[in-house]
Write a protein that holds these residues in place. Structure first.
Motif, PDB file in Angstrom:
ATOM      1  N   TRP A  26       0.839  -1.208   0.000  1.00  0.00           N
ATOM      2  CA  TRP A  26       0.000   0.000   0.000  1.00  0.00           C
ATOM      3  C   TRP A  26       0.868   1.250   0.000  1.00  0.00           C
ATOM      4  O   TRP A  26       0.638   2.185  -0.774  1.00  0.00           O
ATOM      5  CB  TRP A  26      -0.928  -0.015   1.206  1.00  0.00           C
ATOM      6  N   ARG A  27       1.891   1.269   0.846  1.00  0.00           N
ATOM      7  CA  ARG A  27       2.784   2.429   0.901  1.00  0.00           C
ATOM      8  C   ARG A  27       3.471   2.628  -0.452  1.00  0.00           C
ATOM      9  O   ARG A  27       3.620   3.766  -0.923  1.00  0.00           O
ATOM     10  CB  ARG A  27       3.834   2.246   2.004  1.00  0.00           C
ATOM     11  N   HIS A  28       3.898   1.550  -1.057  1.00  0.00           N
ATOM     12  CA  HIS A  28       4.531   1.631  -2.371  1.00  0.00           C
ATOM     13  C   HIS A  28       3.568   2.196  -3.409  1.00  0.00           C
ATOM     14  O   HIS A  28       3.930   3.101  -4.174  1.00  0.00           O
ATOM     15  CB  HIS A  28       5.008   0.245  -2.800  1.00  0.00           C
ATOM     16  N   LEU A  29       2.352   1.685  -3.450  1.00  0.00           N
ATOM     17  CA  LEU A  29       1.393   2.143  -4.454  1.00  0.00           C
ATOM     18  C   LEU A  29       0.997   3.593  -4.226  1.00  0.00           C
ATOM     19  O   LEU A  29       0.745   4.333  -5.187  1.00  0.00           O
ATOM     20  CB  LEU A  29       0.165   1.235  -4.447  1.00  0.00           C
ATOM     21  N   CYS A  30       0.940   4.006  -2.973  1.00  0.00           N
ATOM     22  CA  CYS A  30       0.659   5.418  -2.690  1.00  0.00           C
ATOM     23  C   CYS A  30       1.706   6.312  -3.341  1.00  0.00           C
ATOM     24  O   CYS A  30       1.400   7.417  -3.818  1.00  0.00           O
ATOM     25  CB  CYS A  30       0.633   5.665  -1.181  1.00  0.00           C
ATOM     26  N   ALA A  31       2.945   5.849  -3.374  1.00  0.00           N
ATOM     27  CA  ALA A  31       4.038   6.647  -3.920  1.00  0.00           C
ATOM     28  C   ALA A  31       4.186   6.494  -5.428  1.00  0.00           C
ATOM     29  O   ALA A  31       4.599   7.442  -6.105  1.00  0.00           O
ATOM     30  CB  ALA A  31       5.353   6.261  -3.242  1.00  0.00           C
ATOM     31  N   GLU A  32       3.832   5.318  -5.969  1.00  0.00           N
ATOM     32  CA  GLU A  32       4.191   5.004  -7.347  1.00  0.00           C
ATOM     33  C   GLU A  32       3.018   4.873  -8.307  1.00  0.00           C
ATOM     34  O   GLU A  32       3.208   4.943  -9.521  1.00  0.00           O
ATOM     35  CB  GLU A  32       4.998   3.692  -7.387  1.00  0.00           C
ATOM     36  N   TYR A  33       1.802   4.656  -7.792  1.00  0.00           N
ATOM     37  CA  TYR A  33       0.667   4.484  -8.689  1.00  0.00           C
ATOM     38  C   TYR A  33      -0.064   5.811  -8.820  1.00  0.00           C
ATOM     39  O   TYR A  33      -0.434   6.436  -7.832  1.00  0.00           O
ATOM     40  CB  TYR A  33      -0.272   3.396  -8.165  1.00  0.00           C
ATOM     41  N   GLY A  34      -0.310   6.223 -10.033  1.00  0.00           N
ATOM     42  CA  GLY A  34      -0.825   7.566 -10.262  1.00  0.00           C
ATOM     43  C   GLY A  34      -2.314   7.750 -10.059  1.00  0.00           C
ATOM     44  O   GLY A  34      -2.792   8.879  -9.991  1.00  0.00           O
ATOM     45  N   PRO A  36      -6.347   6.568  -8.308  1.00  0.00           N
ATOM     46  CA  PRO A  36      -6.968   6.140  -7.049  1.00  0.00           C
ATOM     47  C   PRO A  36      -7.034   4.619  -6.968  1.00  0.00           C
ATOM     48  O   PRO A  36      -7.249   3.942  -7.982  1.00  0.00           O
ATOM     49  CB  PRO A  36      -8.363   6.757  -7.110  1.00  0.00           C
ATOM     50  N   PHE A  37      -6.822   4.083  -5.777  1.00  0.00           N
ATOM     51  CA  PHE A  37      -6.883   2.642  -5.579  1.00  0.00           C
ATOM     52  C   PHE A  37      -7.243   2.363  -4.131  1.00  0.00           C
ATOM     53  O   PHE A  37      -7.163   3.245  -3.264  1.00  0.00           O
ATOM     54  CB  PHE A  37      -5.540   1.984  -5.917  1.00  0.00           C
ATOM     55  N   ARG A  90     -17.224 -10.932  -6.305  1.00  0.00           N
ATOM     56  CA  ARG A  90     -18.515 -10.344  -6.699  1.00  0.00           C
ATOM     57  C   ARG A  90     -18.938  -9.249  -5.710  1.00  0.00           C
ATOM     58  O   ARG A  90     -19.363  -8.167  -6.105  1.00  0.00           O
ATOM     59  CB  ARG A  90     -19.570 -11.442  -6.761  1.00  0.00           C
ATOM     60  N   GLU A  91     -18.827  -9.557  -4.437  1.00  0.00           N
ATOM     61  CA  GLU A  91     -19.297  -8.620  -3.414  1.00  0.00           C
ATOM     62  C   GLU A  91     -18.448  -7.350  -3.366  1.00  0.00           C
ATOM     63  O   GLU A  91     -18.965  -6.257  -3.113  1.00  0.00           O
ATOM     64  CB  GLU A  91     -19.292  -9.293  -2.047  1.00  0.00           C
ATOM     65  N   HIS A  92     -17.148  -7.483  -3.617  1.00  0.00           N
ATOM     66  CA  HIS A  92     -16.242  -6.353  -3.429  1.00  0.00           C
ATOM     67  C   HIS A  92     -15.704  -5.780  -4.744  1.00  0.00           C
ATOM     68  O   HIS A  92     -14.854  -4.885  -4.716  1.00  0.00           O
ATOM     69  CB  HIS A  92     -15.091  -6.768  -2.516  1.00  0.00           C
ATOM     70  N   ASP A  93     -16.219  -6.274  -5.864  1.00  0.00           N
ATOM     71  CA  ASP A  93     -15.843  -5.736  -7.182  1.00  0.00           C
ATOM     72  C   ASP A  93     -14.328  -5.675  -7.361  1.00  0.00           C
ATOM     73  O   ASP A  93     -13.782  -4.663  -7.837  1.00  0.00           O
ATOM     74  CB  ASP A  93     -16.445  -4.334  -7.384  1.00  0.00           C
ATOM     75  N   ALA A  94     -13.650  -6.732  -6.988  1.00  0.00           N
ATOM     76  CA  ALA A  94     -12.185  -6.745  -7.087  1.00  0.00           C
ATOM     77  C   ALA A  94     -11.728  -6.691  -8.542  1.00  0.00           C
ATOM     78  O   ALA A  94     -12.253  -7.391  -9.398  1.00  0.00           O
ATOM     79  CB  ALA A  94     -11.631  -7.994  -6.415  1.00  0.00           C
ATOM     80  N   ASP A  95     -10.754  -5.849  -8.810  1.00  0.00           N
ATOM     81  CA  ASP A  95     -10.150  -5.738 -10.139  1.00  0.00           C
ATOM     82  C   ASP A  95      -8.895  -6.586 -10.276  1.00  0.00           C
ATOM     83  O   ASP A  95      -8.615  -7.143 -11.339  1.00  0.00           O
ATOM     84  CB  ASP A  95      -9.772  -4.279 -10.436  1.00  0.00           C
TER      85      ASP A  95
END
Length: 227
Positions: A26-34, A36-37, A90-95
Motif C-alpha cells: 500500500w505504501r509503495h502504491l501510494c508513492a508510485e501508482y498515479g 486512485p486505488f 462479486r461482493e467487493h468488485d475486485a479488479d
C-alpha cells in the motif's frame, strides 16, 4: 478506482503487532501508482496468537488511511479459498487479485497436483464472478520445512512448476494472469522470524514481488522502492 484484493494464508493475514506485506505494498502504491486505488475483501483483522483466532486490529502502523481489507486466513490455502473467491470478488468488485497461497496446502492438505487443481478452481471461480478480473500469483517462497525436508522441497518445486504452467494455460486477454517471481534474496534467518512468517524485511520482499510483477507485466506503478 482500482480495487486490489490480497488473498493468502498466514504470511498475508499477518499477526498482531506486524505491518504485513499488504501495508508495505500500500505504501509503495501510494508513492508510485498515479490513480486512485484501494484494497478490498471481506476481512480486516490480523491473527491474534494469544487468542488463537483472527481477532486483532493491532497493526504496527495504525494509519487510518491504510485499507486493511483482505481475504487471508491463518492456516488457509488454495483448498479453502477456491470456494470463497467468487463471492468475495462479486461482493467487493475486485479488479486485481494478489494471491500468495500453497504452503499450507502442501504442508497439510493436498499434494502438488491436487493443489494445482485447486488453482484452476480458484481462477474459474474468480472469473465467473468478474470476467475481466486480473490476478498476480506468487509461487511458494522459501520456508523452513522445505529447507529441512527434501521430500517436501520436491513437492514445493513441483507445485511451483505446475503453477507456472497453470498461468500459461489459463491465460486470457480479457483476464490476464501474472506469475510473480519468488524473492531472489529471501533469507530464512534474516527475512522471517520463525523460518516461515516474514519479518519486516520479508514483508518488503513479498510486497516487492507483487509490485515488480505488476510494473513489469502491466506497466502499473513503478519498481518497488521499499517505502
Amino acid at each position: 478506482m482500482l480495487r486490489f484484493m490480497p488473498v493468502g494464508d498466514s504470511q498475508t493475514i499477518g499477526s498482531a503487532g506486524e505491518h504485513t506485506w499488504r501495508y508495505r505494498l500500500w505504501r509503495h502504491l501510494c508513492a508510485e501508482y498515479g490513480g486512485p486505488f484501494t484494497f478490498v475483501g471481506p476481512r480486516e483483522t490480523l491473527y491474534d496468537k494469544a487468542a488463537d483466532a483472527p481477532v486483532s486490529l493491532a497493526y504496527a502502523d495504525p494509519d487510518p488511511g491504510f485499507p486493511r481489507a483482505h481475504l487471508a486466513g491463518w492456516g488457509e490455502g488454495w483448498l479453502h479459498m477456491a470456494p470463497l473467491i467468487g463471492e468475495a470478488v462479486r461482493e467487493h468488485d475486485a479488479d486485481v487479485l494478489l494471491v500468495a497461497l500453497g504452503l499450507i496446502d502442501l504442508g497439510f492438505y493436498t499434494n502438488a497436483e491436487q493443489t494445482a487443481e485447486n488453482v484452476h478452481r480458484f481462477v474459474a471461480g474468480a472469473r465467473a464472478a468478474r470476467p475481466r478480473v486480473r490476478m498476480v500469483l506468487l509461487p511458494v517462497i522459501p520456508n523452513i520445512r522445505a529447507h529441512q525436508d527434501p521430500a517436501f522441497a520436491a513437492q514445493v518445486a513441483l507445485f511451483n512448476d505446475l503453477l507456472a504452467k497453470a498461468v500459461a494455460d489459463l491465460a486470457e486477454p480479457r483476464s490476464p494472469l501474472l506469475l510473480a517471481s519468488a524473492p531472489p534474496t529471501y533469507d530464512l534467518r534474516a527475512d522471517t522470524y520463525d523460518g516461515t512468517h516474514p519479518g519486516a524485511s520479508g514483508e518488503h520482499k513479498i510486497a516487492a514481488a507483487f509490485a515488480d510483477a505488476m510494473h513489469q507485466g502491466w506497466g502499473l506503478g513503478g519498481p518497488y522502492g521499499g517505502h
